[in-house]
Design a protein around this motif. Sequence first.
Motif, PDB file in Angstrom:
ATOM      1  N   GLU A  77      60.173 -54.051  54.073  1.00  0.00           N
ATOM      2  CA  GLU A  77      61.303 -53.465  53.387  1.00  0.00           C
ATOM      3  C   GLU A  77      62.549 -53.940  54.092  1.00  0.00           C
ATOM      4  O   GLU A  77      62.482 -54.494  55.191  1.00  0.00           O
ATOM      5  CB  GLU A  77      61.223 -51.949  53.343  1.00  0.00           C
ATOM      6  CG  GLU A  77      60.952 -51.324  54.689  1.00  0.00           C
ATOM      7  CD  GLU A  77      60.608 -49.842  54.577  1.00  0.00           C
ATOM      8  OE1 GLU A  77      60.867 -49.139  55.555  1.00  0.00           O
ATOM      9  OE2 GLU A  77      60.112 -49.420  53.524  1.00  0.00           O
TER      10      GLU A  77
ATOM     11  N   GLN B 299      67.015 -46.110  58.869  1.00  0.00           N
ATOM     12  CA  GLN B 299      66.349 -44.986  58.219  1.00  0.00           C
ATOM     13  C   GLN B 299      67.141 -43.686  58.360  1.00  0.00           C
ATOM     14  O   GLN B 299      67.137 -42.862  57.462  1.00  0.00           O
ATOM     15  CB  GLN B 299      64.964 -44.757  58.859  1.00  0.00           C
ATOM     16  CG  GLN B 299      64.050 -45.937  58.804  1.00  0.00           C
ATOM     17  CD  GLN B 299      63.342 -46.039  57.458  1.00  0.00           C
ATOM     18  OE1 GLN B 299      63.587 -45.259  56.571  1.00  0.00           O
ATOM     19  NE2 GLN B 299      62.477 -47.029  57.329  1.00  0.00           N
TER      20      GLN B 299
ATOM     21  N   GLU C 155      69.921 -45.265  49.645  1.00  0.00           N
ATOM     22  CA  GLU C 155      69.191 -44.527  48.603  1.00  0.00           C
ATOM     23  C   GLU C 155      68.719 -45.470  47.506  1.00  0.00           C
ATOM     24  O   GLU C 155      67.548 -45.467  47.121  1.00  0.00           O
ATOM     25  CB  GLU C 155      70.148 -43.516  47.953  1.00  0.00           C
ATOM     26  CG  GLU C 155      70.431 -42.329  48.796  1.00  0.00           C
ATOM     27  CD  GLU C 155      69.453 -41.215  48.484  1.00  0.00           C
ATOM     28  OE1 GLU C 155      69.616 -40.572  47.450  1.00  0.00           O
ATOM     29  OE2 GLU C 155      68.508 -41.053  49.279  1.00  0.00           O
TER      30      GLU C 155
ATOM     31  N   GLN D 193      68.470 -48.748  47.487  1.00  0.00           N
ATOM     32  CA  GLN D 193      67.553 -49.783  47.963  1.00  0.00           C
ATOM     33  C   GLN D 193      66.144 -49.220  48.130  1.00  0.00           C
ATOM     34  O   GLN D 193      65.165 -49.813  47.684  1.00  0.00           O
ATOM     35  CB  GLN D 193      68.076 -50.377  49.279  1.00  0.00           C
ATOM     36  CG  GLN D 193      67.186 -51.440  49.912  1.00  0.00           C
ATOM     37  CD  GLN D 193      67.005 -52.671  49.035  1.00  0.00           C
ATOM     38  OE1 GLN D 193      67.869 -53.005  48.219  1.00  0.00           O
ATOM     39  NE2 GLN D 193      65.854 -53.342  49.171  1.00  0.00           N
ATOM     40  N   ARG D 194      66.061 -48.046  48.738  1.00  0.00           N
ATOM     41  CA  ARG D 194      64.749 -47.444  48.976  1.00  0.00           C
ATOM     42  C   ARG D 194      64.019 -47.158  47.671  1.00  0.00           C
ATOM     43  O   ARG D 194      62.835 -47.428  47.531  1.00  0.00           O
ATOM     44  CB  ARG D 194      64.905 -46.128  49.756  1.00  0.00           C
ATOM     45  CG  ARG D 194      65.238 -46.310  51.212  1.00  0.00           C
ATOM     46  CD  ARG D 194      64.011 -46.639  52.057  1.00  0.00           C
ATOM     47  NE  ARG D 194      64.441 -47.008  53.403  1.00  0.00           N
ATOM     48  CZ  ARG D 194      64.659 -48.255  53.806  1.00  0.00           C
ATOM     49  NH1 ARG D 194      64.438 -49.267  52.992  1.00  0.00           N
ATOM     50  NH2 ARG D 194      65.065 -48.495  55.024  1.00  0.00           N
ATOM     51  N   SER D 195      64.726 -46.589  46.707  1.00  0.00           N
ATOM     52  CA  SER D 195      64.009 -46.217  45.488  1.00  0.00           C
ATOM     53  C   SER D 195      63.603 -47.478  44.710  1.00  0.00           C
ATOM     54  O   SER D 195      62.538 -47.505  44.090  1.00  0.00           O
ATOM     55  CB  SER D 195      64.829 -45.245  44.634  1.00  0.00           C
ATOM     56  OG  SER D 195      65.955 -45.883  44.138  1.00  0.00           O
TER      57      SER D 195
ATOM     58  N   GLU E  30      62.784 -50.365  46.107  1.00  0.00           N
ATOM     59  CA  GLU E  30      61.615 -50.899  46.821  1.00  0.00           C
ATOM     60  C   GLU E  30      60.349 -50.133  46.439  1.00  0.00           C
ATOM     61  O   GLU E  30      59.300 -50.720  46.179  1.00  0.00           O
ATOM     62  CB  GLU E  30      61.831 -50.812  48.339  1.00  0.00           C
ATOM     63  CG  GLU E  30      62.762 -51.885  48.876  1.00  0.00           C
ATOM     64  CD  GLU E  30      63.089 -51.709  50.360  1.00  0.00           C
ATOM     65  OE1 GLU E  30      62.660 -50.706  50.954  1.00  0.00           O
ATOM     66  OE2 GLU E  30      63.780 -52.589  50.916  1.00  0.00           O
ATOM     67  N   GLN E  31      60.478 -48.808  46.397  1.00  0.00           N
ATOM     68  CA  GLN E  31      59.297 -48.003  46.068  1.00  0.00           C
ATOM     69  C   GLN E  31      58.765 -48.324  44.692  1.00  0.00           C
ATOM     70  O   GLN E  31      57.570 -48.491  44.481  1.00  0.00           O
ATOM     71  CB  GLN E  31      59.641 -46.522  46.154  1.00  0.00           C
ATOM     72  CG  GLN E  31      59.424 -45.959  47.554  1.00  0.00           C
ATOM     73  CD  GLN E  31      60.051 -44.599  47.712  1.00  0.00           C
ATOM     74  OE1 GLN E  31      60.293 -43.906  46.730  1.00  0.00           O
ATOM     75  NE2 GLN E  31      60.336 -44.216  48.945  1.00  0.00           N
TER      76      GLN E  31
END
Lengths: 470, 299
Positions: free
Chosen positions: A61, A66, A74, A76-78, A80-81
């Motif tokens: 990732e 973190q 926010e 980027q994380r969602s 990636e998921q």
Amino acid sequence: MSIYEKSKKTKYILSLLGKKRSAQTTITSRDEEEVELEQDEDEDLISDLQYELLSEMTTKELNLEQELFSQTIEAQRSTEQEIKTYFDKCLKDGAVPHLDRSKHANFLRFSLGQLPPAFKMLDHSQPWLYYWSTNCLALLGEEVSEDIKRKLISKLFTMMSSDGGIGGGPGQIGHVAAAYSGVLAFANIGTEEDWAKIDRKAMYQWLMALKNEDGSFCMHIGGESDTRAVYCVLTIASTLNILTEELIEGTAEWIGRCQTYEGGIGASPFDEAHGGYTYCAMAGLLILGRDTFLKHINLEKLIHWIAERQLPLEGGFSGRTNKLVDGCYSFWIGGLIPMFDVLLPEGQTTEVTSRAALMNYLLCACQDERMGGLRDKPGKMPDYYHTQYGLLGVIISQSKFSINEETLKKYSEVTPLDAFPYAFESTDIDSSISQFDEVDRVGKVNPIFPVAEGVINKFKDYWLKKDGQL
Amino acid sequence: MDQFDYSDITPLPLVEPNNPVTTILYSDEYKNIFGHLAALLAAKEYSERAYALTNAAIEQNAAHYTVWQYRFKIVVALGKDLEKELDWLEEIALDNVKNYQIWNYRQLLIKKLELKSMKRELPLLETMLDEDSKNYHVWGYRKWVVSYCGDYSNELAFVNKLIKADVYNNSAWSHRYFAVVNLSQISDFDFDSEVQYVKENINLAPNNYSSWNYLIGIHEYFKKDLTDLEDFVNTHTEDMLDTEVEGVISKPGLELLVKILTLKGEKEKAAKGLDLLASKYDTIRVNYWNYQKSLLSKA
């Protein structure tokens, strides 16, 4: 256990369970079913290399802190998921999906018919629709009937504006993006009789009227000026063989001023480096030749910025630093890769990104499973824009580019200002490098004028002959 | 369209008759508005009723560039109150965040008014960027209007606020570069305190390419030596070249370290850094780091 070993183990278990690539086509009869199953048996599991890369990607990732909280993190994380779930599914199925040609072709064919009222949002960009649909269908090897081609050309002529340009629709003023896509559509589906009816003199006067003192161009009379306009103007002028010293005076210098401290290029000087504008600026400069390009652009900084755009988990490109992946940058950024093939000194490695990772993104995450077409990212609707630039990303990933020095010499003699883009040649890259299945190989393309290889040379040659230069 | 009489106008067709290929099925309302508008435009009529029609048209399709261009001509021809036009535009802007035409139209109005003041621009731009802090068109317009007014005095405070809210906002860092370069040309510029500001933000988010790119960018612009940053970089990449480091490390920091080592002629250490990037910390770019390594061996 390391990630690598874990993935090997998963793969081993999957193979014990007999998980194979699932059949892609609808089975309609008993006989076909047998054939289908037989084919299925022949198909290997996902290749070792492809599997390894994909499972490695799902563990990566972007290194964003973190513990911090911000909009960028926010989002980027969602993203990636969401993409990880697509990759995980491919790993579980033991297969990367094929390019679903027939679904994409159906999606594209839909645009040749009557479009629902919501398409009013493209009312001012109609030539784009003609260009995207006919271009993508051609690249997929799909036929478009003569009747449809004639009708599209007839419509394009209704969009010729009284100011000399091509507008987004009948009665609209000329716009260089409409004219760009219109000219490429003419090249794609027009005949010599159609081409002869294009008023190049009026077009040239219009382009000159759009020119600013600093060497840049406006999108339309009174419109905004940016690197996109420059690329469109240079494409229109070059392909119609009306590019002159007068037209391009100061233009390359102006583009050079748009390169940012990050290495990419923005819409105008001091604007943020951006994938779409970077393609426009680079392709625009390359129309004017290798030397012009190298004179105005810091190549090493540019390459670094481009390499930085590839995201570790997604495999696709983002258009700007700390922005999200988007399938369209598979071409706006990915389409710059051929330029390194021809700009870096001979013998130098020209692979600066991972073609295979990009291919995984496009095939696993960007194909709309339901209606066909390609999209920005999972969760978004497919559209014609993303279908074209995603598909071009696939093609670029499958091709290695070079300059045919003999062709370059030939064009330099007759059209010295803009010979370079006509000398591009592509060869198929070994499918093991991009790690794709041979069945997913698509046609060849000119990386500066994104139409099928050969199309634009035929168009240019027509004008060169007409102008007595060839 | 009820306000004025358009009965003398024959609307132009939006589509070629009897040619159903790639044809948008416009609503009757859309056809009516744009058909009349095209007819008025062709007749070069600059009137109140044409002006009213552009309102309706923009409501239907705010990206229709021809309408905006026509509207500007009407506004000028009728000698309309341009300040009022700016008020109207602000409302439209808030409803159409991703739109090119609005900002170009605003430029035309501001230039016509020769309005060399940021006073009414600041609150609007703040609201727009609050809504979408990386909006390319809004940032582009902000740069234009700041340059046009020659007033760079609000920019640093503004980007500070945005960077504080989201240190990864690259648009804000790019704007900072624009502001700093221009400010340094009109007044004394304290390079060291600027570097200090960037370092603090890097310490907050050591993997943020935006702030590292900016740090390198201002060093290059002000012709400062990148090797000055070696100690700072080392605080983020400590021992990475010599020991196995687990957990969070600064990838952009390691990249800069390699650059510094290369500048200092310490090729072997630089090569080791490139190897680590290629094999461990940044494997997606293995090709790029190998490419860099090939350049290193030639240098």
